[in-house]
Design a protein around this motif. Structure first.
Motif, mmCIF file in Angstrom:
data_model
loop_
_atom_site.group_PDB
_atom_site.id
_atom_site.type_symbol
_atom_site.label_atom_id
_atom_site.label_comp_id
_atom_site.label_asym_id
_atom_site.label_seq_id
_atom_site.Cartn_x
_atom_site.Cartn_y
_atom_site.Cartn_z
ATOM 1 N N GLY A 1 34.855 80.183 21.405
ATOM 2 C CA GLY A 1 34.254 79.031 20.729
ATOM 3 C C GLY A 1 33.078 79.467 19.874
ATOM 4 N N TYR B 1 38.510 80.079 25.552
ATOM 5 C CA TYR B 1 39.443 78.966 25.768
ATOM 6 C C TYR B 1 40.885 79.456 25.681
ATOM 7 C CZ TYR B 1 35.351 76.083 24.509
ATOM 8 O OH TYR B 1 34.113 75.504 24.447
ATOM 9 N N ASN C 1 29.547 71.418 27.853
ATOM 10 C CA ASN C 1 30.828 72.051 28.198
ATOM 11 C C ASN C 1 31.011 72.129 29.705
ATOM 12 O OD1 ASN C 1 31.498 72.943 25.414
ATOM 13 N ND2 ASN C 1 29.613 74.124 25.677
ATOM 14 N N ASP D 1 37.771 74.335 31.540
ATOM 15 C CA ASP D 1 36.890 73.547 30.685
ATOM 16 C C ASP D 1 37.397 72.111 30.604
ATOM 17 O OD1 ASP D 1 35.843 72.350 28.164
ATOM 18 O OD2 ASP D 1 34.802 74.268 28.061
ATOM 19 N N TYR E 1 37.640 70.329 26.872
ATOM 20 C CA TYR E 1 38.743 70.917 26.074
ATOM 21 C C TYR E 1 40.092 70.475 26.655
ATOM 22 C CZ TYR E 1 41.531 74.832 24.146
ATOM 23 O OH TYR E 1 42.469 75.611 23.523
ATOM 24 N N GLU F 1 40.627 66.640 26.007
ATOM 25 C CA GLU F 1 40.754 66.306 24.583
ATOM 26 C C GLU F 1 42.200 66.485 24.098
ATOM 27 O OE1 GLU F 1 38.026 65.517 22.475
ATOM 28 O OE2 GLU F 1 38.661 66.069 20.472
ATOM 29 N N GLU G 1 45.777 74.268 17.948
ATOM 30 C CA GLU G 1 44.818 73.967 19.023
ATOM 31 C C GLU G 1 43.439 74.617 18.819
ATOM 32 O OE1 GLU G 1 46.255 75.601 22.668
ATOM 33 O OE2 GLU G 1 45.137 74.181 23.887
ATOM 34 N N LEU H 1 38.217 73.694 18.365
ATOM 35 C CA LEU H 1 36.970 74.310 18.832
ATOM 36 C C LEU H 1 35.824 74.142 17.831
ATOM 37 C CD1 LEU H 1 38.402 77.594 20.399
ATOM 38 C CD2 LEU H 1 37.798 75.450 21.527
ATOM 39 N N ILE I 1 33.794 69.050 20.311
ATOM 40 C CA ILE I 1 33.591 70.250 21.130
ATOM 41 C C ILE I 1 32.210 70.854 20.866
ATOM 42 C CG2 ILE I 1 34.460 72.597 21.630
ATOM 43 C CD1 ILE I 1 36.386 70.461 22.654
#
Ligand SMILES: NC(=O)C1=CN([C@@H]2O[C@H](COP(=O)(O)OP(=O)(O)OC[C@H]3O[C@@H](n4cnc5c(N)ncnc54)[C@H](OP(=O)(O)O)[C@@H]3O)[C@@H](O)[C@H]2O)C=CC1
Ligand SMILES: CC(C)CCC[C@@H](C)[C@H]1CC=C2C3=C(CC[C@@]21C)[C@@]1(C)CC[C@H](O)C(C)(C)[C@@H]1CC3
Length: 418
Positions: A87, A98, A180, A187, A190, A193, A241, A245, A250
């Motif tokens: 990230g 991630y 976060n 996470d 993340y 979402e 995806e 980030l 995020i």
């Protein structure tokens, strides 16, 4: 416990009162839409045909179903990923990692559900369970948000979000305190979402399509279009995806009630409203109109994807051949701003493409009712508000360079209009 910086941050959504109102209004709106869509008049505005009793809103079987779904998606998230992405840099100069396996999770879910359906799983029955599922998901969201709030009590200040630490309990609960929240490498922001709600939306659409086939012999053309368009949107989000980030959610938002409810309730149960409407209010759709609607969706997708990819490529590697020729202006932060290409047309071309797609998703539902246009109308409000919030962030971050960009590119979302 408030961070000094949090106390100075201007409050959004009307502060604590606005947050409290939204925490009542959002679940109430979801409930209203789910009741209205299956009623005869399907009125967007006006009282619902009947008020549901507790037995229509709650069942332990539905809670078990929801928890199984969350468990399945969590298990798919933990599977080995084709890539692990980093990230953006955090306040303490570290970067979080991630897993990039969202598309894989979608494919595996489709495979599992496909196997289940061919083995006799009555997926169409899900269409009749949306009301209790939404209310159980709302209750789960409240409990989960309390846990997130408590977890933030023991989070170091550097891990707190810039906005959700005003010291006001209601406001911070809504906005989310921790930037976060994680347990180990899991996470939560993340995961929520992109996984259970977004993939759940596809599954609900599919259940509505299968239910229509059970009731009427085959799914209608309108139902196919809505399913196809929204599957493309979700597939795209999971295919790209990594791009999530760098989104505001995020990088800036805390994880609290607002995002948790948005991800777990609002997206799956209100974004599937068009397919839900078509199940109870079938609409004739001829081939020429269907083709025109496909063209509108394709145009929206072309702008949305083009703009998002151009910015992501530019932010990752400004000398990439696909963006190296674009005109830019420097900023005091060292980052540059694109002033030609998609980002030279309006300041948020990705929102424009997204809005055009939103319209294309409602058009198969005809023009006799306003209800299936709810998503389009809500999305205008969301994106105009989001644009204003982003504008403020960029002004604070880039100062004079942002003013220069606004002069060069005067329109925000729609060329020559807004
Ligand atoms: N379906 C849904 O419910 C929703 C969908 N969306 C979609 O999510 C996507 C992401 O949206 P969102 O997170 O709001 O923000 P954006 O992807 O639009 O990102 C905004 C950021 O882009 C950077 N930027 C702005 N202008 C320029 C420029 N000219 N050149 C280079 N960089 C620039 C700035 O960050 P920096 O300079 O720091 O890189 C700015 O903060 C959109 O496509 C949106 O439509 C969003 C919300 C809800
Ligand atoms: C109703 C509340 C007041 C607000 C809730 C907002 C949320 C529903 C949205 C905030 C940002 C979102 C994004 C997407 C879905 C909706 C929410 C969670 C997104 C995952 C949709 C697919 C896109 O391709 C995307 C760019 C990945 C989106 C990211 C932002």
């Amino acid at each position: 416990m408030a961070s000094p910086q949090g106390l100075q941050a201007p409050q959004e959504f009307g502060g604590p009162l606005g947050a409290a109102a939204l925490m009542l209004l959002l679940p109430a709106t979801t409930l209203h839409l789910l009741l209205a869509v299956r009623s005869g008049p399907a009125r967007l505005l006006g009282p619902p045909a009947h008020l549901p009793g507790l037995s229509e809103l709650w069942s332990p079987r539905v809670l078990l179903l929801l928890l199984t779904w969350l468990g399945l998606q969590a298990a798919l998230y933990l599977l080995p990923a084709r890539k692990v992405a980093e990230g953006l840099e955090l306040k303490d100069k570290s970067r979080l990692r991630y897993p990039i396996n969202g598309f894989q999770a979608l494919m595996l879910t489709v495979l599992l559900v496909g196997l289940g359906v061919s083995g006799g799983l009555p997926l169409g029955a899900l269409a009749e369970m949306l009301l209790p599922l939404a209310s159980v998901a709302t209750l789960t969201t409240f409990i989960f948000s309390v846990l997130l709030y408590m977890k933030a009590q023991v989070t170091p200040t550097s891990g707190l979000a810039p906005r959700g630490n005003s010291g006001n309990l209601l406001y911070d609960f809504f906005m989310g305190r921790e930037l976060n929240p994680r347990i180990g490498s899991f996470d939560f922001k993340y995961f929520f979402e992109l996984r259970p709600g977004l993939i759940g939306w596809v599954l609900i659409n599919l259940a509505l399509l299968l239910r229509e086939a059970e009731l009427r012999g085959s799914p209608s053309l309108a139902m196919w279009l809505v399913n196809g368009f929204q599957l493309l949107y979700v597939g795209d989000a999971l295919w790209y995806e990594e791009a999530v980030l760098t989104t505001m959610d995020i990088t800036h938002e805390g994880f609290g009630f607002m995002l948790a409810f948005g991800d777990l309730v609002w997206v799956p149960f209100t974004y599937s409203l068009q397919a839900h409407f078509l199940l109870y209010h079938p609409q004739p759709l001829g081939l020429p109109r269907a083709l025109l609607i496909c063209l509108i969706n394709a145009a929206g997708y072309y702008i949305f994807r083009g703009a998002n990819s151009q910015k992501n490529t530019f932010r990752k590697n400004p000398s990439d051949p696909s963006v190296a020729g674009l005109e830019t202006i420097p900023t005091a932060t060292g980052k540059r701003l694109l002033v030609s290409g998609w980002w030279g047309m309006v300041r948020h071309p990705n929102y424009l493409g997204d809005l055009i797609m939103a319209l294309a998703w409602s058009l198969p539902c005809g023009t006799s009712h306003l209800l299936p246009y709810f998503y389009f109308l809500y999305f205008i409000v969301l994106l105009v508000h989001r644009e204003a919030r982003d504008e403020l962030h960029c002004l604070q971050k880039y100062g004079r360079a942002w003013h220069a960009y606004c002069q060069r590119v005067p329109y925000r979302i729609v060329p020559y209009i807004y």
